[in-house]
Design an enzyme around this catalytic site. Structure first.
Site, PDB file in Angstrom:
ATOM      1  N   SER A  79      17.435   3.190 -11.415  1.00 20.01           N
ATOM      2  CA  SER A  79      17.230   3.717 -12.762  1.00 20.01           C
ATOM      3  C   SER A  79      17.405   2.551 -13.725  1.00 20.01           C
ATOM      4  O   SER A  79      17.754   1.443 -13.312  1.00 20.01           O
ATOM      5  CB  SER A  79      18.186   4.859 -13.060  1.00 20.01           C
ATOM      6  OG  SER A  79      19.492   4.447 -12.834  1.00 20.01           O
ATOM      7  N   GLU A 165      10.371  13.485 -12.493  1.00 19.65           N
ATOM      8  CA  GLU A 165      11.567  14.246 -12.868  1.00 19.65           C
ATOM      9  C   GLU A 165      11.413  15.717 -12.491  1.00 19.65           C
ATOM     10  O   GLU A 165      10.399  16.348 -12.827  1.00 19.65           O
ATOM     11  CB  GLU A 165      11.766  14.118 -14.382  1.00 19.65           C
ATOM     12  CG  GLU A 165      13.177  14.366 -14.834  1.00 19.65           C
ATOM     13  CD  GLU A 165      14.093  13.154 -14.660  1.00 19.65           C
ATOM     14  OE1 GLU A 165      13.721  12.170 -13.959  1.00 19.65           O
ATOM     15  OE2 GLU A 165      15.203  13.196 -15.220  1.00 19.65           O
ATOM     16  N   CYS A 400      50.794  38.004 -29.778  1.00 19.17           N
ATOM     17  CA  CYS A 400      49.620  38.076 -28.908  1.00 19.17           C
ATOM     18  C   CYS A 400      48.571  39.001 -29.543  1.00 19.17           C
ATOM     19  O   CYS A 400      48.903  40.115 -29.951  1.00 19.17           O
ATOM     20  CB  CYS A 400      50.021  38.602 -27.532  1.00 19.17           C
ATOM     21  SG  CYS A 400      48.598  38.905 -26.481  1.00 19.17           S
ATOM     22  N   CYS A 421      50.462  41.917 -20.129  1.00 23.08           N
ATOM     23  CA  CYS A 421      49.447  41.851 -21.182  1.00 23.08           C
ATOM     24  C   CYS A 421      48.073  42.106 -20.554  1.00 23.08           C
ATOM     25  O   CYS A 421      47.690  41.427 -19.596  1.00 23.08           O
ATOM     26  CB  CYS A 421      49.479  40.478 -21.835  1.00 23.08           C
ATOM     27  SG  CYS A 421      48.146  40.269 -23.030  1.00 23.08           S
TER      28      CYS A 421
END
Ligand code: IVH
Length: 658
Positions: A79, A165, A400, A421
């Site tokens: 590349s 590509e 919370c 929770c």
């Protein structure tokens, strides 16, 4: 007669694809195309002996391979070096001019996908490979054959290697993500990741469903075809039947022309149907390229200019706090949706209180959002000069947002300390079934949330009690008996998982996938693991003090021990199985081929089961095949198996033998 009709149909369909994809000028209607295609398909099914390797019906995929073979590139797949600004373009041009006084360049859009090498023999596609490390890549032939813009048969019967590509168009990317969202699967961050993930699928049907594309841009041996310039290479590729970027690829002679072209591409970028992340400059004359040669790593005759990361302005509408499975609270910026580098975003993490204060984010602020490459969107900065009056500084919440429990602060983060929770619960249930944990297929985030809210799922053990609610679950909207049965079966199957998966799934803080494996390998059984001590843990390679303490906290909590005990009673495996295989003579040392759709599992899962029992899965039926496993709507492999007299199992046979 039949054979010549098949040949004729292939010719018609290939020509139609060429006109559609390459010339952008369809000459037959979709309906006509479909009719030819169906005729070809039915002839090939009836007369598999005439089915050709280059038949367009191969594009639907269906071949499942067990792994990607390594292949060595005939010429290394290099590349270019990257550059990022005008000065570097000027410097590149000056360097070239030292060797080539009057260079001509091609300026090509830099497609944002992954490079692929295609090898044709006598015009037929015989092999496709990824770049890999440039020297060796992976054989992805089966998957590349599903890409409609890759010609399976060239317009000239020559031997040639073509590079280009492999990419996913913006539309296909949006579609793929919409489907993933529906299934509750994690979204692809960008089309490049999506393309890379789709080309590395063992089941080519999945690749086919993702609609990848291919843009050709390079011939490693152009001299063999009398080609003298890169522009001629591109022209030649197009004549062979490849899609090239012929409308955009440009020739330039000066830095001024190069920059004007880059500006032009940048301007068009958002309207292009695919992502580009820059511009590739190549010296046009191949003789000049030869003179310039290579450095130890990269060609000297080309360079990749990358566009600067895009920043987009938007308005901060809300700061929303989410609760993770460890109770960690994360502030998220919710802003008016904007397109950034190829996708629509409306949310970015603000990490924690300190981050918010540092950036000084306030509701109503104009903020800039960036998404460079595969990076998740982030808030770059607040445009302070555009801040309105009366804005209120950021304040961290104290309770919370889900259960109102007072938050506690540990290091930079706030946590909800309430083990019960609901937000924590849902997150931990989602984690439990996830791919690297218990891998219970069929559960998306939404289903878990729904089941939780309806009271079916409160804890890990509840997964294994769902079968008692089968009738009720079947009544729910969106569930048929088949999907519930599949779900219950994956739940049952998950009981056999090795200890490492279970240790990861139960969500001990800081115990990731790798640590879970280390622990499982070390202790071998859950029983031994639960008896561990802090000293013993820190003595294990790669287990630090923080992890050790967290494990000790976990195993000292009665609730956790009770849960593990219950899972054990429900029949979950508590031992490490490592890479041990299950002994089963029906599979041991046998070669399998899979064809058609299975009802109870995907082909990947079936392959895994076969491999666990010492069998091998290959892609095509030969005299060496021992068993062909046939699902619904099998392909020509079934016919071939019958012709060769190979043992055929249907899915029921397979499940029995398992
Ligand atoms: S030519 C010797 N042309 O960008 C390099 N590459 O460094 C031959 N890319 O990894 C590659 N569009 O994957 C070339 N028009 C184009 C390209 C292109 C995208 C990718 C390629 C390579 C990197 C360039």
């Amino acid at each position: 007669m039949i054979e010549s009709r098949i040949n004729e149909l292939i010719q018609i369909i290939n020509q139609a694809s060429y006109e559609y994809y390459v010339l952008d000028n369809p000459t037959i209607t979709d309906q006509e195309y479909d009719d030819y295609y169906k005729e070809l398909l039915s002839l090939e099914e009836k007369y598999p002996e005439f089915k050709r390797e280059d038949s367009p019906t191969n594009r639907v995929g269906g071949e499942v391979i067990d792994k990607f073979e390594k292949v060595t590139h005939e010429k290394p797949m290099l590349s270019f070096d990257d550059i990022f600004n005008e000065e570097e373009i000027i410097a590149f041009d000056e360097r070239i001019r030292k060797t080539i006084p009057n260079p001509t360049y091609t300026v090509e859009p830099k497609m944002d996908g992954l490079s692929g090498s295609l090898i044709y023999k006598k015009g037929i596609l015989v092999r496709a490979a990824t770049r890999g490390d440039g020297i060796t890549g992976e054989d992805i032939t089966t998957n590349v054959k599903t890409i409609k813009s890759v010609p399976l048969h060239l317009k000239q019967d020559i031997d040639i290697e073509v590079r280009g590509e492999i990419y996913m168009s913006k539309v296909s990317f949006e579609k793929a993500n919409m489907e993933r969202e529906k299934k509750g699967e994690p979204l692809f961050a960008n089309p490049r990741n999506a393309a890379a993930g789709s080309i590395r699928q063992l089941d080519s049907k999945i690749t086919a469903s993702r609609n990848l594309d291919f843009m050709a841009y390079f011939i490693p041996n152009p001299e063999e075809y009398g080609i003298k310039t890169q522009s001629e290479s591109l022209e030649f590729l197009r004549k062979l039947g490849f899609v090239t970027n012929h409308k955009l690829n440009t020739v330039a002679h000066t830095v001024g022309e190069i920059i004007a072209t880059i500006d032009d591409f940048a301007y068009q970028r958002s309207d292009l149907p695919y992502e580009i992340d820059g511009v590739v400059l190549k010296v046009n004359s191949l003789a000049d390229e030869e003179k310039l040669g290579f450095t130890s790593r990269v060609p000297r005759w080309g360079i990749a200019y990358k566009f600067p990361a895009v920043e987009v302005l938007t308005t901060l509408r809300e700061i929303k706090f989410t609760v993770g499975r460890t109770g960690k609270i994360t502030p998220n910026a919710i802003f008016s949706p904007v397109h950034v580098a190829g996708s629509l975003v409306s949310k970015a993490t603000l990490h924690n209180e300190d981050y918010c204060n540092e950036k000084d984010v306030r509701l109503g602020d104009i903020i800039s959002i960036r998404k460079a490459g595969d990076v998740i969107p982030e808030v770059v900065e607040v445009k302070l000069e555009r801040r309105k009056e009366d804005t209120v500084p950021f304040h961290m919440i104290t309770d919370c947002p889900i259960c109102d429990t007072t938050l506690i602060k540990k290091d930079a983060h706030h946590y909800c300390p309430n083990d019960h929770c609901p937000a924590r619960h849902i997150e931990s249930l989602i984690h439990f079934v996830s791919r690297d944990a218990m891998y219970i297929d069929g559960f998306g985030e939404r289903i878990i949330e729904d089941f939780y809210n309806m009271g079916y799922l409160k804890s890990f053990t509840d997964f294994y009690f769902l079968k008692n609610h089968k009738e009720e679950l079947m009544e729910l909207e969106g569930f048929g008996s088949k999907s519930i049965n599949n779900l219950l079966e994956s739940i049952e199957n998950s009981k056999k998982n090795s200890l490492d998966r279970l240790l990861f799934a139960i969500g001990i803080r800081y115990v990731g996938k790798k640590t879970a494996k280390i622990l499982a390998e070390y202790y071998q059984t859950m029983e031994a693991f639960l008896k561990t001590t802090y000293e013993e843990l820190v003595a294990i390679d790669n287990i630090g003090e923080m992890i050790a303490q967290s494990i000790i906290d976990y195993i000292q909590d009665e609730k956790n021990l009770k849960q593990i005990e219950e899972l054990k009673e429900l029949g979950l495996n508590m031992d490490y199985q490592g890479t041990k295989t299950i002994v089963n003579d029906a599979f041991q040392n046998k070669t399998f081929v899979l064809t058609g759709t299975l009802e109870h599992m995907t082909r990947d899962e079936a392959s895994l089961e076969i491999e666990k029992r010492g069998g091998k899965v290959t892609g095509s039926v030969t005299s060496k095949t021992n068993v062909v496993l046939v699902g619904k709507d099998p392909g020509s492999k079934y016919e071939k198996a019958k012709t060769l007299g190979i043992t055929v199992w249907d899915e029921r046979d397979f499940l029995e033998k398992l």
